[in-house]
Write a protein that holds these residues in place. Structure first.
Motif, PDB file in Angstrom:
ATOM      1  N   GLY A   1     103.693 -46.706 -34.211  1.00  0.00           N
ATOM      2  CA  GLY A   1     104.479 -47.291 -33.422  1.00  0.00           C
ATOM      3  C   GLY A   1     105.463 -48.194 -34.246  1.00  0.00           C
ATOM      4  O   GLY A   1     106.629 -48.636 -34.081  1.00  0.00           O
ATOM      5  N   VAL A   2     104.738 -48.880 -35.265  1.00  0.00           N
ATOM      6  CA  VAL A   2     105.653 -49.987 -35.932  1.00  0.00           C
ATOM      7  C   VAL A   2     106.569 -49.013 -37.028  1.00  0.00           C
ATOM      8  O   VAL A   2     107.737 -49.494 -37.016  1.00  0.00           O
ATOM      9  N   ALA A   3     106.020 -47.865 -37.419  1.00  0.00           N
ATOM     10  CA  ALA A   3     106.908 -46.918 -38.456  1.00  0.00           C
ATOM     11  C   ALA A   3     107.897 -46.599 -37.611  1.00  0.00           C
ATOM     12  O   ALA A   3     109.058 -46.461 -38.075  1.00  0.00           O
ATOM     13  N   ALA A   4     107.729 -46.107 -36.384  1.00  0.00           N
ATOM     14  CA  ALA A   4     108.761 -45.556 -35.509  1.00  0.00           C
ATOM     15  C   ALA A   4     109.837 -46.636 -34.970  1.00  0.00           C
ATOM     16  O   ALA A   4     111.085 -46.426 -35.308  1.00  0.00           O
ATOM     17  N   ALA A   5     109.496 -47.819 -34.873  1.00  0.00           N
ATOM     18  CA  ALA A   5     110.175 -48.832 -34.631  1.00  0.00           C
ATOM     19  C   ALA A   5     111.067 -49.271 -35.803  1.00  0.00           C
ATOM     20  O   ALA A   5     112.501 -49.465 -35.679  1.00  0.00           O
ATOM     21  N   PHE A   6     110.777 -49.115 -37.109  1.00  0.00           N
ATOM     22  CA  PHE A   6     111.432 -49.433 -38.217  1.00  0.00           C
ATOM     23  C   PHE A   6     112.358 -48.276 -38.487  1.00  0.00           C
ATOM     24  O   PHE A   6     113.402 -48.504 -38.908  1.00  0.00           O
ATOM     25  N   LEU A   7     111.859 -47.141 -37.951  1.00  0.00           N
ATOM     26  CA  LEU A   7     113.010 -45.953 -38.223  1.00  0.00           C
ATOM     27  C   LEU A   7     114.074 -45.968 -37.370  1.00  0.00           C
ATOM     28  O   LEU A   7     115.254 -45.851 -38.065  1.00  0.00           O
ATOM     29  N   VAL A   8     113.727 -46.299 -36.098  1.00  0.00           N
ATOM     30  CA  VAL A   8     115.014 -46.518 -35.096  1.00  0.00           C
ATOM     31  C   VAL A   8     116.023 -47.604 -35.641  1.00  0.00           C
ATOM     32  O   VAL A   8     116.968 -47.460 -35.609  1.00  0.00           O
ATOM     33  N   VAL A   9     115.353 -48.810 -35.871  1.00  0.00           N
ATOM     34  CA  VAL A   9     116.116 -50.024 -36.360  1.00  0.00           C
ATOM     35  C   VAL A   9     116.951 -49.448 -37.725  1.00  0.00           C
ATOM     36  O   VAL A   9     117.977 -49.883 -37.703  1.00  0.00           O
ATOM     37  N   GLY A  10     116.309 -48.713 -38.670  1.00  0.00           N
ATOM     38  CA  GLY A  10     117.017 -48.395 -39.801  1.00  0.00           C
ATOM     39  C   GLY A  10     117.919 -47.483 -39.709  1.00  0.00           C
ATOM     40  O   GLY A  10     118.983 -47.350 -40.448  1.00  0.00           O
ATOM     41  N   MET A  11     117.904 -46.428 -38.879  1.00  0.00           N
ATOM     42  CA  MET A  11     119.295 -45.548 -38.228  1.00  0.00           C
ATOM     43  C   MET A  11     120.208 -46.727 -38.097  1.00  0.00           C
ATOM     44  O   MET A  11     121.456 -46.116 -38.590  1.00  0.00           O
ATOM     45  N   PHE A  12     120.177 -47.635 -37.263  1.00  0.00           N
ATOM     46  CA  PHE A  12     121.242 -48.539 -36.829  1.00  0.00           C
ATOM     47  C   PHE A  12     121.675 -49.406 -38.014  1.00  0.00           C
ATOM     48  O   PHE A  12     122.913 -49.789 -38.350  1.00  0.00           O
ATOM     49  N   ALA A  13     120.535 -49.824 -39.013  1.00  0.00           N
ATOM     50  CA  ALA A  13     121.088 -50.303 -40.219  1.00  0.00           C
ATOM     51  C   ALA A  13     121.667 -49.890 -41.287  1.00  0.00           C
ATOM     52  O   ALA A  13     122.112 -50.460 -42.295  1.00  0.00           O
TER      53      ALA A  13
ATOM     54  N   GLY B   1     107.289 -52.462 -45.495  1.00  0.00           N
ATOM     55  CA  GLY B   1     106.078 -52.471 -46.093  1.00  0.00           C
ATOM     56  C   GLY B   1     105.021 -53.391 -45.872  1.00  0.00           C
ATOM     57  O   GLY B   1     103.971 -53.224 -45.785  1.00  0.00           O
ATOM     58  N   GLY B   2     105.485 -54.751 -45.578  1.00  0.00           N
ATOM     59  CA  GLY B   2     104.578 -55.788 -45.351  1.00  0.00           C
ATOM     60  C   GLY B   2     104.008 -55.546 -43.928  1.00  0.00           C
ATOM     61  O   GLY B   2     102.799 -55.886 -43.723  1.00  0.00           O
ATOM     62  N   ALA B   3     104.806 -55.267 -43.005  1.00  0.00           N
ATOM     63  CA  ALA B   3     104.326 -54.869 -41.555  1.00  0.00           C
ATOM     64  C   ALA B   3     103.304 -53.904 -41.466  1.00  0.00           C
ATOM     65  O   ALA B   3     102.254 -53.862 -40.988  1.00  0.00           O
ATOM     66  N   LEU B   4     103.461 -52.817 -42.203  1.00  0.00           N
ATOM     67  CA  LEU B   4     102.673 -51.525 -42.534  1.00  0.00           C
ATOM     68  C   LEU B   4     101.371 -52.067 -43.099  1.00  0.00           C
ATOM     69  O   LEU B   4     100.211 -51.563 -42.621  1.00  0.00           O
ATOM     70  N   ASP B   5     101.367 -52.890 -44.085  1.00  0.00           N
ATOM     71  CA  ASP B   5     100.260 -53.488 -44.884  1.00  0.00           C
ATOM     72  C   ASP B   5      99.448 -54.242 -43.984  1.00  0.00           C
ATOM     73  O   ASP B   5      98.145 -54.134 -43.826  1.00  0.00           O
ATOM     74  N   ARG B   6     100.053 -55.109 -43.064  1.00  0.00           N
ATOM     75  CA  ARG B   6      99.347 -55.940 -41.874  1.00  0.00           C
ATOM     76  C   ARG B   6      98.617 -54.915 -41.041  1.00  0.00           C
ATOM     77  O   ARG B   6      97.461 -55.324 -40.584  1.00  0.00           O
TER      78      ARG B   6
END
Length: 176
Positions: free
Chosen positions: A41-53, A72-77
């Motif tokens: 879920g975290v990776a998917a959220a970053f992917l979606v935000v990354g497409m817009f960013a 990277g920090g979020a996935l490490d946590r």
């Protein structure tokens, strides 16, 4: 062997009680899928935000670096949430030093094969640094990792033996 810390920290970890491992394993069976789903879920959220960013990061490498560091920090946590989990092999082989010796031999051998591979054109260079995690050497201690690695041509790096043993491929520094 050059040891960076007190020599007692390089010995094998004490054997954990079987009942404690069984409870941790039971909890792991329930908790680990939750952590995996959370990580996806975290990776998917970053992917979606990354497409817009992507439009903004095309003009700002600083934002791109910060974004990648945050991801990277979020996935490490999220990964640390499963750090107490116990796998089936750990449950079965706790206290079995021969099992852990074989595990260390396999891990160091794998990294040695990767590091000693010839450099191929248009391919990434072989790794010159690696880390053997505590999970691989818990029953034999970091000293065994160091002995096996030194025999295969590795050098010790500054290491927190409570987490991992870091190694450097010494042939990389000689220009080989």
């Amino acid at each position: 062997m050059d040891v960076y810390e007190d020599h007692w920290t390089w010995t094998a970890r004490p054997v954990r009680p079987q009942w404690q491992l069984a409870l941790r394993f039971a909890g792991s069976v329930v908790w680990f899928p939750v952590v995996c789903a959370l990580g996806l879920g975290v990776a998917a959220a970053f992917l979606v935000v990354g497409m817009f960013a992507e439009v903004i990061t095309a003009f700002s490498s600083k934002l791109e670096n910060r974004y990648l560091n945050a991801m990277g920090g979020a996935l490490d946590r999220v990964g640390r949430l499963a750090s107490w989990c116990v796998s089936w092999p750990e449950l079965r082989h706790e206290g079995d030093s021969e099992y852990y010796k074989a595990r260390v031999d396999k891990a160091v051998g794998k990294w040695t094969a990767l590091a000693s591979a010839p450099v191929e054109p248009h391919k990434p260079k072989p790794p010159v640094e690696c880390a053997i995690p505590l999970r691989a050497y818990r029953g034999v201690g970091g000293w065994y990792v160091a002995e096996v690695a030194l025999a295969q041509g590795w050098e010790l790096r500054p290491t927190d033996v409570g987490k991992e043993v870091r190694l450097w491929w010494s042939a990389a520094s000689s220009g080989a």
